[in-house]
Structure formats: C-alpha cells, structure tokens
Design a protein around this motif. Structure first.
Motif, mmCIF file in Angstrom:
data_model
loop_
_atom_site.group_PDB
_atom_site.id
_atom_site.type_symbol
_atom_site.label_atom_id
_atom_site.label_comp_id
_atom_site.label_asym_id
_atom_site.label_seq_id
_atom_site.Cartn_x
_atom_site.Cartn_y
_atom_site.Cartn_z
ATOM 1 N N LYS A 266 9.988 -31.974 -53.081
ATOM 2 C CA LYS A 266 10.482 -30.722 -52.075
ATOM 3 C C LYS A 266 10.221 -30.008 -51.970
ATOM 4 O O LYS A 266 9.474 -29.831 -50.723
ATOM 5 C CB LYS A 266 12.048 -30.905 -52.402
ATOM 6 C CG LYS A 266 12.743 -32.480 -52.238
ATOM 7 C CD LYS A 266 14.182 -32.323 -51.693
ATOM 8 C CE LYS A 266 15.427 -31.727 -52.975
ATOM 9 N NZ LYS A 266 16.610 -31.526 -52.582
ATOM 10 N N THR A 267 10.093 -29.462 -53.211
ATOM 11 C CA THR A 267 8.943 -28.572 -53.724
ATOM 12 C C THR A 267 7.920 -29.033 -52.246
ATOM 13 O O THR A 267 7.316 -27.506 -52.015
ATOM 14 C CB THR A 267 9.416 -27.634 -54.478
ATOM 15 O OG1 THR A 267 10.526 -27.289 -55.013
ATOM 16 C CG2 THR A 267 8.757 -26.087 -54.569
ATOM 17 N N ALA A 288 18.752 -23.323 -48.275
ATOM 18 C CA ALA A 288 19.176 -24.782 -47.676
ATOM 19 C C ALA A 288 20.103 -25.700 -47.898
ATOM 20 O O ALA A 288 20.022 -26.873 -47.927
ATOM 21 C CB ALA A 288 18.166 -25.511 -46.879
ATOM 22 N N GLY A 289 20.859 -25.424 -48.937
ATOM 23 C CA GLY A 289 21.257 -25.824 -49.877
ATOM 24 C C GLY A 289 20.480 -27.501 -50.472
ATOM 25 O O GLY A 289 21.262 -28.531 -50.741
ATOM 26 N N GLY A 290 19.693 -27.502 -50.770
ATOM 27 C CA GLY A 290 18.609 -28.374 -51.268
ATOM 28 C C GLY A 290 17.885 -29.424 -49.881
ATOM 29 O O GLY A 290 17.672 -30.214 -50.328
ATOM 30 N N LYS A 291 18.244 -28.773 -48.477
ATOM 31 C CA LYS A 291 17.497 -30.113 -47.866
ATOM 32 C C LYS A 291 16.391 -29.515 -47.277
ATOM 33 O O LYS A 291 16.130 -28.256 -46.299
ATOM 34 C CB LYS A 291 18.663 -30.250 -46.565
ATOM 35 C CG LYS A 291 20.339 -30.697 -47.250
ATOM 36 C CD LYS A 291 21.655 -31.227 -45.891
ATOM 37 C CE LYS A 291 23.044 -31.601 -46.782
ATOM 38 N NZ LYS A 291 23.577 -32.154 -44.981
ATOM 39 N N ILE A 292 16.054 -30.570 -47.009
ATOM 40 C CA ILE A 292 14.472 -29.960 -46.829
ATOM 41 C C ILE A 292 14.213 -29.590 -45.153
ATOM 42 O O ILE A 292 13.581 -28.933 -44.887
ATOM 43 C CB ILE A 292 13.074 -30.943 -47.229
ATOM 44 C CG1 ILE A 292 12.957 -30.782 -48.185
ATOM 45 C CG2 ILE A 292 11.690 -30.991 -45.959
ATOM 46 C CD1 ILE A 292 11.890 -32.312 -49.331
ATOM 47 N N ARG A 293 15.421 -30.427 -44.980
ATOM 48 C CA ARG A 293 14.914 -30.118 -42.675
ATOM 49 C C ARG A 293 15.450 -29.050 -42.439
ATOM 50 O O ARG A 293 15.193 -28.417 -41.723
ATOM 51 C CB ARG A 293 15.681 -31.450 -42.241
ATOM 52 C CG ARG A 293 15.065 -32.578 -41.263
ATOM 53 C CD ARG A 293 16.035 -33.326 -40.926
ATOM 54 N NE ARG A 293 15.598 -34.557 -40.811
ATOM 55 C CZ ARG A 293 14.569 -35.013 -39.442
ATOM 56 N NH1 ARG A 293 14.181 -34.267 -39.189
ATOM 57 N NH2 ARG A 293 14.021 -36.388 -39.853
#
Length: 299
Positions: A266-267, A288-293
């Motif tokens: 993800k990073t 973003a709470g771990g969300k890529i978008r």
C-alpha cells in the motif's frame, strides 16, 4: 434424545435414493446439481450477510476481532477462514480467530463430547479475553450445537455483536444470536453429511464476511490485495505484480518502490502514484485510515 428428523439437513434426498447404484459420472452430476441449491440458498440470505459484514467491519475498525466458534466441519471452516486472513490481508493472527470444539486436535480428529459441552466455549472465549468490541460468529449446520449456543450466549452477555450461521430455519443458534443467517440448503446427497451442501454454503458466507470486512478497513485497492504479506517467493512476485497493475510501473520500478517501502504494498502504491517518499506515503495512509483511494486525495 434430540429428534434430528425434523432438521432439513438430516432429511433424505429423494433424488439420491439410488446413490449406491450410480455411476461415478452420475454421482458427480447429481452433486453438482445439488450444489446449485447451496448457491441459491445463500442468495436468499444476502441482506443478513450484508449486516454481518457491516458489524465485522465495525469491530475491526474499533480494534476488535472476528471470532468464529463451531464444532466438526463447521468449526473447521471457521478455523480455515481465520488462518487464511493473515497471508491474504496482512493482518495479525489475532485479528481473525477460529475456535473449534476440542481445540486444535479436533481439526484433524474428532474429540468426543466437546461439541456437547455447555461451558467449554465460554472458557475459551474468556481465555482469549473476549471484549465488547469483538464480533462472535457461531457456526453449526444443524443449528443446535451446545458448544456454539452457550458460546453465543456468553458473547451476548459480554456485549458483542453475535451472528449465527445455520442451515435450518428457526435454529437454536439463530435464536440465541443477535443476527441469524440461515441458508436452507436442503437434504444432502449423502443423508446427514453436512460437509457437503451445508458446508459449501457456510464457506461461501464466511468468504463474504471476512473479505467484505477486510475491504471495509482498506485491505483492497480497486480489486487488488494490497496488504498481502511477502512470506514466500510466490507472494514476493505477486506483490510486484499488484504494484505494477495498480500503477502501471515496470517490474524494476516495483522492486525499488517495495524495497523503499519495506515490502508494504500500500505504501509503495501511494509512492508510485503520487511521487512522494515512503515516510509521506505512510503518513497520508495513516490519515486516510489505511485506504489508498482516500490517501491519494491528499495530493
């Protein structure tokens, strides 16, 4: 004595009364035909499955766990779903837990009397420090397994979301849980062998709950497994392929980005798509709470 004859999962299937006279192809054909009923049965309970996904997502966001409890085939299905989550979604082994009556030994060998215990599941839930943040999902094809009933009852007392997955309507576990998911798969090809259609329906629902909740907490980007753990050579290559697919970069660029991101896909996705460094990518991802978008909207 319990009257099993009233359960649809224990009834005789009129289409397989001559099972012992069928050819191998006929057996395969009738089993395939009957498996279609499992798919149809699950379709009928999708609204309830959707609620279970919402509850499971909520638990995970709040730092809780998904905990499956079951005996026999149902218990094994819960354990199977739990152990597949760490390599698929990059989560800890503690985030999704499978408890089976009789313990780990029961996964490969029946443990006499374990499923009939009224105290064992509560003891096991206490041992893993059950809290109100957790969701407890009880599995029993028959819907009447004491291990599951009393485990759900204890989870209710603890303030947990509780879900029952059974293959008979109006099941005892369904009456105990706050949410009942009861796909009626009908009589088995081999009478009473609920590892067949009933097991298939349960496995389908578990796939939906674990996958749906993991997507809900940001474990997917588009339809890609962006939190996969690189625990073997296949998964190292898969991570590179996911990054290449998500960003359009070359394999060499993917290798370099993953190296800088310490293997965190993800990073690396955010780094390649935004042109930022790993530290900034991690920061935006956290915001973003771990969300890529959502993280990409910060650029």
């Amino acid at each position: 004595m319990i009257d099993l004859s009233i359960l649809t999962t224990e009834a005789r299937n009129p289409d397989t009364m001559n099972l012992d006279e069928m050819t191998p192809l006929e057996i395969a054909s009738i089993m395939n035909q009957e498996d279609e009923n499992a798919v149809k049965a699950v379709k009928e309970v999708l609204p309830q499955v959707g609620t279970a996904i919402e509850w499971a997502t909520e638990s995970l966001r709040e730092g809780g766990r998904i905990i499956y409890i079951g005996a026999g085939t149902s218990g094994r299905l819960g354990v199977l779903d739990a152990v597949e989550c760490p390599p698929t979604f990059g989560v800890s082994r503690e985030m999704v837990v499978g408890l089976i009556a009789g313990g780990e030994k029961a996964f490969v060998e029946a443990v006499e009397g374990a499923e009939d215990s009224e105290t064992l599941c509560e003891e096991e839930l206490r041992a893993i420090n059950l809290t109100s943040k957790d969701i407890v999902i009880g599995l029993a094809a028959s819907g009447r397994t004491p291990y599951v009933i009393y485990g759900l009852d204890y989870a209710n007392q603890a303030g947990c979301h509780t879900v029952a997955i059974a293959c008979n309507k109006g099941s005892d576990i369904g009456k105990t849980a706050k949410l009942a998911i009861e796909p009626v798969t009908g009589p088995e090809v081999l009478t009473g062998s609920t590892r067949l259609k009933a097991g298939t329906a349960q496995k389908m629902i578990l796939n939906m709950i674990s996958t749906g909740s993991m997507v809900g907490i940001g474990k997917a980007y588009e339809n890609l497994m962006v939190d996969v753990k690189q625990s073997n050579e296949k998964l190292v290559v898969r991570s590179q392929n996911i990054l290449m697919t998500a960003t359009g970069c070359s394999r060499e660029e993917a290798k370099e980005a993953l190296n800088q991101a310490e293997g965190h896909v993800k990073t690396a996705v955010i780094m390649v798509l935004s042109g930022c460094g790993p530290d900034e990518a991690r920061q935006k991802l956290s915001q973003a709470g771990g969300k890529i978008r959502e993280a990409l909207k910060f650029f």
